[in-house]
Write a protein that holds these residues in place. Sequence first.
Motif, PDB file in Angstrom:
ATOM      1  N   GLN A  30       0.966  -1.326   0.098  1.00  0.00           N
ATOM      2  CA  GLN A  30      -0.182  -0.036   0.203  1.00  0.00           C
ATOM      3  C   GLN A  30       0.945   1.324   0.127  1.00  0.00           C
ATOM      4  O   GLN A  30       0.551   2.395  -0.712  1.00  0.00           O
ATOM      5  N   ARG A  31       1.896   1.319   0.812  1.00  0.00           N
ATOM      6  CA  ARG A  31       3.034   2.418   0.752  1.00  0.00           C
ATOM      7  C   ARG A  31       3.525   2.480  -0.594  1.00  0.00           C
ATOM      8  O   ARG A  31       3.703   3.637  -1.089  1.00  0.00           O
ATOM      9  N   GLN A  32       3.813   1.579  -1.256  1.00  0.00           N
ATOM     10  CA  GLN A  32       4.346   1.498  -2.611  1.00  0.00           C
ATOM     11  C   GLN A  32       3.359   2.380  -3.568  1.00  0.00           C
ATOM     12  O   GLN A  32       3.713   3.242  -4.386  1.00  0.00           O
ATOM     13  N   ARG A  33       2.245   1.824  -3.478  1.00  0.00           N
ATOM     14  CA  ARG A  33       0.977   2.319  -4.500  1.00  0.00           C
ATOM     15  C   ARG A  33       0.790   3.853  -4.047  1.00  0.00           C
ATOM     16  O   ARG A  33       0.782   4.613  -5.069  1.00  0.00           O
ATOM     17  N   GLU A  34       0.783   4.115  -2.846  1.00  0.00           N
ATOM     18  CA  GLU A  34       0.603   5.535  -2.555  1.00  0.00           C
ATOM     19  C   GLU A  34       1.832   6.488  -2.854  1.00  0.00           C
ATOM     20  O   GLU A  34       1.396   7.512  -3.448  1.00  0.00           O
ATOM     21  N   SER A  35       2.953   5.885  -2.600  1.00  0.00           N
ATOM     22  CA  SER A  35       4.306   6.797  -3.507  1.00  0.00           C
ATOM     23  C   SER A  35       4.016   7.005  -4.795  1.00  0.00           C
ATOM     24  O   SER A  35       4.449   8.200  -5.447  1.00  0.00           O
ATOM     25  N   TYR A  36       3.516   5.954  -5.791  1.00  0.00           N
ATOM     26  CA  TYR A  36       3.465   6.047  -7.189  1.00  0.00           C
ATOM     27  C   TYR A  36       2.301   6.988  -7.334  1.00  0.00           C
ATOM     28  O   TYR A  36       2.435   7.948  -8.296  1.00  0.00           O
ATOM     29  N   PHE A  37       1.369   6.941  -6.620  1.00  0.00           N
ATOM     30  CA  PHE A  37       0.111   7.816  -6.976  1.00  0.00           C
ATOM     31  C   PHE A  37       0.600   9.339  -6.461  1.00  0.00           C
ATOM     32  O   PHE A  37       0.235  10.284  -7.574  1.00  0.00           O
ATOM     33  N   GLU A  38       1.414   9.587  -5.449  1.00  0.00           N
ATOM     34  CA  GLU A  38       1.993  10.799  -5.114  1.00  0.00           C
ATOM     35  C   GLU A  38       2.895  11.490  -6.345  1.00  0.00           C
ATOM     36  O   GLU A  38       2.893  12.728  -6.678  1.00  0.00           O
ATOM     37  N   LYS A  39       3.880  10.624  -6.804  1.00  0.00           N
ATOM     38  CA  LYS A  39       4.761  10.799  -8.134  1.00  0.00           C
ATOM     39  C   LYS A  39       3.873  11.318  -9.147  1.00  0.00           C
ATOM     40  O   LYS A  39       4.369  12.267  -9.908  1.00  0.00           O
ATOM     41  N   VAL A  40       2.854  10.501  -9.520  1.00  0.00           N
ATOM     42  CA  VAL A  40       2.200  11.023 -10.700  1.00  0.00           C
ATOM     43  C   VAL A  40       1.311  12.256 -10.340  1.00  0.00           C
ATOM     44  O   VAL A  40       1.440  13.068 -11.490  1.00  0.00           O
ATOM     45  N   CYS A  41       0.908  12.640  -9.426  1.00  0.00           N
ATOM     46  CA  CYS A  41       0.227  13.648  -8.972  1.00  0.00           C
ATOM     47  C   CYS A  41       1.213  14.791  -9.393  1.00  0.00           C
ATOM     48  O   CYS A  41       0.878  15.910  -9.986  1.00  0.00           O
ATOM     49  N   ASP A  42       2.518  14.793  -8.792  1.00  0.00           N
ATOM     50  CA  ASP A  42       3.491  15.837  -8.606  1.00  0.00           C
ATOM     51  C   ASP A  42       3.857  16.170 -10.110  1.00  0.00           C
ATOM     52  O   ASP A  42       4.101  17.160 -10.503  1.00  0.00           O
ATOM     53  N   ARG A  43       3.950  14.995 -10.839  1.00  0.00           N
ATOM     54  CA  ARG A  43       4.748  15.077 -12.231  1.00  0.00           C
ATOM     55  C   ARG A  43       3.442  16.001 -13.054  1.00  0.00           C
ATOM     56  O   ARG A  43       3.742  16.661 -13.907  1.00  0.00           O
ATOM     57  N   TYR A  44       2.307  15.609 -12.871  1.00  0.00           N
ATOM     58  CA  TYR A  44       1.227  16.169 -13.326  1.00  0.00           C
ATOM     59  C   TYR A  44       1.065  17.701 -13.020  1.00  0.00           C
ATOM     60  O   TYR A  44       0.949  18.362 -14.040  1.00  0.00           O
ATOM     61  N   LEU A  45       1.203  18.060 -11.938  1.00  0.00           N
ATOM     62  CA  LEU A  45       1.199  19.428 -11.519  1.00  0.00           C
ATOM     63  C   LEU A  45       2.506  20.142 -11.975  1.00  0.00           C
ATOM     64  O   LEU A  45       2.220  21.273 -12.627  1.00  0.00           O
ATOM     65  N   GLN A  46       3.524  19.494 -12.058  1.00  0.00           N
ATOM     66  CA  GLN A  46       4.744  20.043 -12.565  1.00  0.00           C
ATOM     67  C   GLN A  46       4.657  20.457 -14.197  1.00  0.00           C
ATOM     68  O   GLN A  46       5.067  21.531 -14.719  1.00  0.00           O
ATOM     69  N   ASN A  47       4.106  19.439 -14.769  1.00  0.00           N
ATOM     70  CA  ASN A  47       3.869  19.714 -16.136  1.00  0.00           C
ATOM     71  C   ASN A  47       2.864  20.573 -16.941  1.00  0.00           C
ATOM     72  O   ASN A  47       3.029  21.314 -17.813  1.00  0.00           O
ATOM     73  N   TYR A  48       1.704  20.439 -16.078  1.00  0.00           N
ATOM     74  CA  TYR A  48       0.641  21.229 -16.587  1.00  0.00           C
ATOM     75  C   TYR A  48       0.016  22.321 -15.698  1.00  0.00           C
ATOM     76  O   TYR A  48      -1.023  22.942 -16.017  1.00  0.00           O
ATOM     77  N   SER A  49       0.682  22.790 -14.670  1.00  0.00           N
ATOM     78  CA  SER A  49       0.184  23.902 -13.935  1.00  0.00           C
ATOM     79  C   SER A  49       0.212  25.172 -14.563  1.00  0.00           C
ATOM     80  O   SER A  49      -0.760  25.949 -14.291  1.00  0.00           O
ATOM     81  N   GLN A  50       1.135  25.497 -15.307  1.00  0.00           N
ATOM     82  CA  GLN A  50       1.258  26.706 -16.113  1.00  0.00           C
ATOM     83  C   GLN A  50       0.243  26.875 -17.206  1.00  0.00           C
ATOM     84  O   GLN A  50      -0.513  27.461 -17.569  1.00  0.00           O
TER      85      GLN A  50
END
Length: 84
Positions: A30-50
């Motif tokens: 579950q911790r691994q899945r949560e970590s992957y989920f957070e990475k995907v969220c952060d990557r999306y925010l980095q790429n598309y927030s502008q």
Amino acid sequence: MIKLTISTLLAIVSFLLVVLFIFLMYLLVQRQRESYFEKVCDRYLQNYSQLWYDYLFNNAFFSIVLVPRGSPQVEAIEKFFYPI
């Protein structure tokens, strides 16, 4: 008085250790899945927030890349709109 043999006690202890090991493995997965989920969220925010900022405040055209694909991206958009 309750009489338990050593073999019965060892069986109970080994059963509890197996249950504990299964629970530990579940928590690690579950911790691994949560970590992957957070990475995907952060990557999306980095790429598309502008792009989101330009769309919302500068009247830019809506791009198809802004459409979220999956629950991590939906969560990232929620973080963008509600930065608490």
